[in-house]
Design an enzyme around this catalytic site. Structure first.
Site, PDB file in Angstrom:
ATOM      1  N   GLY A 181       2.855  -1.236   4.255  1.00 37.25           N
ATOM      2  CA  GLY A 181       2.883   0.193   3.943  1.00 37.25           C
ATOM      3  C   GLY A 181       4.303   0.641   3.646  1.00 37.25           C
ATOM      4  O   GLY A 181       4.833   0.410   2.559  1.00 37.25           O
ATOM      5  N   GLU A 184      -6.802   4.679   7.985  1.00 39.79           N
ATOM      6  CA  GLU A 184      -6.612   6.105   7.669  1.00 39.79           C
ATOM      7  C   GLU A 184      -7.871   6.688   7.062  1.00 39.79           C
ATOM      8  O   GLU A 184      -8.197   7.857   7.269  1.00 39.79           O
ATOM      9  CB  GLU A 184      -5.399   6.277   6.742  1.00 39.79           C
ATOM     10  CG  GLU A 184      -4.094   6.057   7.496  1.00 39.79           C
ATOM     11  CD  GLU A 184      -2.961   5.476   6.673  1.00 39.79           C
ATOM     12  OE1 GLU A 184      -3.020   5.501   5.433  1.00 39.79           O
ATOM     13  OE2 GLU A 184      -1.999   4.973   7.292  1.00 39.79           O
ATOM     14  N   GLU A 231      -5.268  -5.039  10.610  1.00 39.85           N
ATOM     15  CA  GLU A 231      -4.235  -4.023  10.810  1.00 39.85           C
ATOM     16  C   GLU A 231      -4.510  -3.266  12.101  1.00 39.85           C
ATOM     17  O   GLU A 231      -5.329  -2.336  12.114  1.00 39.85           O
ATOM     18  CB  GLU A 231      -4.227  -3.035   9.638  1.00 39.85           C
ATOM     19  CG  GLU A 231      -3.959  -3.669   8.297  1.00 39.85           C
ATOM     20  CD  GLU A 231      -3.424  -2.646   7.307  1.00 39.85           C
ATOM     21  OE1 GLU A 231      -2.318  -2.852   6.811  1.00 39.85           O
ATOM     22  OE2 GLU A 231      -4.100  -1.643   7.053  1.00 39.85           O
ATOM     23  N   HIS A 271      -9.528   0.977   5.181  1.00 43.96           N
ATOM     24  CA  HIS A 271      -8.230   1.233   5.811  1.00 43.96           C
ATOM     25  C   HIS A 271      -8.428   2.228   6.958  1.00 43.96           C
ATOM     26  O   HIS A 271      -9.224   3.157   6.853  1.00 43.96           O
ATOM     27  CB  HIS A 271      -7.231   1.778   4.786  1.00 43.96           C
ATOM     28  CG  HIS A 271      -5.839   1.806   5.325  1.00 43.96           C
ATOM     29  ND1 HIS A 271      -5.408   2.795   6.178  1.00 43.96           N
ATOM     30  CD2 HIS A 271      -4.801   0.947   5.171  1.00 43.96           C
ATOM     31  CE1 HIS A 271      -4.155   2.537   6.522  1.00 43.96           C
ATOM     32  NE2 HIS A 271      -3.769   1.420   5.924  1.00 43.96           N
ATOM     33  N   ASN A 279       0.864  -1.183   0.000  1.00 43.98           N
ATOM     34  CA  ASN A 279       0.000   0.000   0.000  1.00 43.98           C
ATOM     35  C   ASN A 279       0.901   1.233   0.000  1.00 43.98           C
ATOM     36  O   ASN A 279       1.506   1.554   1.020  1.00 43.98           O
ATOM     37  CB  ASN A 279      -0.891  -0.051   1.259  1.00 43.98           C
ATOM     38  CG  ASN A 279      -1.702   1.222   1.440  1.00 43.98           C
ATOM     39  OD1 ASN A 279      -1.783   2.052   0.537  1.00 43.98           O
ATOM     40  ND2 ASN A 279      -2.304   1.354   2.609  1.00 43.98           N
ATOM     41  N   SER A 287       3.559  -2.243  10.253  1.00 47.06           N
ATOM     42  CA  SER A 287       5.012  -2.264  10.440  1.00 47.06           C
ATOM     43  C   SER A 287       5.657  -3.607  10.093  1.00 47.06           C
ATOM     44  O   SER A 287       6.606  -4.034  10.743  1.00 47.06           O
ATOM     45  CB  SER A 287       5.378  -1.826  11.864  1.00 47.06           C
ATOM     46  OG  SER A 287       4.953  -0.491  12.092  1.00 47.06           O
TER      47      SER A 287
HETATM   48  P1  PGA Z   1       2.899   0.191   7.613  1.00 51.10           P
HETATM   49  O1  PGA Z   1       1.417   0.388   7.012  1.00 51.10           O
HETATM   50  O2  PGA Z   1       3.448  -1.084   7.033  1.00 51.10           O
HETATM   51  O3  PGA Z   1       3.661   1.421   7.142  1.00 51.10           O
HETATM   52  O4  PGA Z   1       2.760   0.130   9.084  1.00 51.10           O
HETATM   53  C1  PGA Z   1       0.548  -0.694   6.814  1.00 51.10           C
HETATM   54  C2  PGA Z   1      -0.758  -0.194   6.215  1.00 51.10           C
HETATM   55  O5  PGA Z   1      -1.258   0.857   6.628  1.00 51.10           O
HETATM   56  O6  PGA Z   1      -1.337  -0.847   5.313  1.00 51.10           O
END
Ligand code: PGA
Length: 251
Positions: free
Chosen positions: A233, A97, A167, A95, A9, A212
């Site tokens: 991400g 966000e 997540e 997601h 992503n 992460s």
């Molecule tokens: P990250 O994000 O690997 O930077 O923690 C994962 C995601 O939001 O899909």
């Protein structure tokens, strides 16, 4: 047997130059045959990435799509059918966000999920709890509710054409990864929730972990029985790192 999936992503990252470099890097990777690999570039670069990855065996998806399947009067949105026409196969739905920063509600996400399938895309449904919810012991309740919302609106059979990504919000972009056991516990609970309703959907469902993930921790996470790959991400913005994560899923 569930085929593992590793998906990158890219979020709202990238310039023309960096996207070209990343696409080229991805094209040069040697990827494990048994793993389905996907990337979700920012909307404006999607067609470039699709063209750049022709014949490379990497699927391209959209990070967001509209609440209706077909094109129409909806300023600023892209319809699932439009994404499908240019060659997208997947779309991220829910997601954190978008839930938290954009304010997408379960009701909006239910509509987006249904529209995605009607428009020819496979939704990757993202679920996860905040740190506050985890500390209050509400992880399974929150994740269960996010999943139930889709099941109630679309029916459990709709999930036969979907992927789920767990997540934990506190692990996204923070460098804090859920331990393999913490992630496994939630994945097992998600599969159990599906099992009660439809054993076939439960057995075939690919459950990705996100938050992460890096090359250094991927193998341990992907080794858990209910973790079928990852949604990556930050680490997906580096082709070599992403390639190493994809290989970690190829056991
Ligand atoms: P990250 O994000 O690997 O930077 O923690 C994962 C995601 O939001 O899909």
């Amino acid at each position: 047997m569930r085929r593992p999936m590793v998906a990158g992503n890219w979020k709202m990252h990238g310039t023309r130059a960096s996207v070209a470099e990343l696409t080229e890097g991805l094209g040069n990777l040697s990827l494990p045959a048994g793993v389905e690999v996907a990337v979700f570039p920012p909307a404006l670069f999607v067609t470039e990435v699709i063209n750049g990855l022709q014949g490379k065996g990497i699927i391209v998806g959209a990070q967001n799509s509209a609440i209706q399947p077909e094109q129409g009067a909806l300023t600023g949105e892209v319809a699932p059918s439009q994404w499908a026409e240019v060659g997208c196969k997947l779309v991220l739905i829910g997601h954190s966000e978008r839930r938290q920063i954009i304010g997408e509600t379960d009701e909006v996400l239910n509509r987006k999920f249904a529209a995605a399938q009607a428009g020819g895309l496979t939704p990757v449904l993202c679920v996860g709890e905040t740190l506050e919810e985890r500390e209050a012991g509400k992880t399974l309740e929150v994740v269960g509710r996010q999943l139930s919302s889709i099941i109630d609106a679309c029916g459990v059979k709709a999930l036969a054409n979907a992927v789920i990504a767990y997540e934990p919000v506190w692990a996204i972009g923070t460098g804090l990864t859920a331990t393999p056991q913490q992630a496994q516990d939630v994945h097992a609970a998600i599969r159990a929730q599906l099992q009660v309703l439809d054993a076939e959907v439960a057995d075939n469902m690919r459950l990705l972990y996100g938050g992460s993930v890096k090359a250094a921790n991927a193998a341990e996470l992907f080794g858990m029985p209910d973790i079928d790959g990852g949604l990556i991400g930050g680490a997906s913005l580096n082709a070599d790192e992403f390639g190493a994560i994809c290989r970690a899923a190829g056991h």
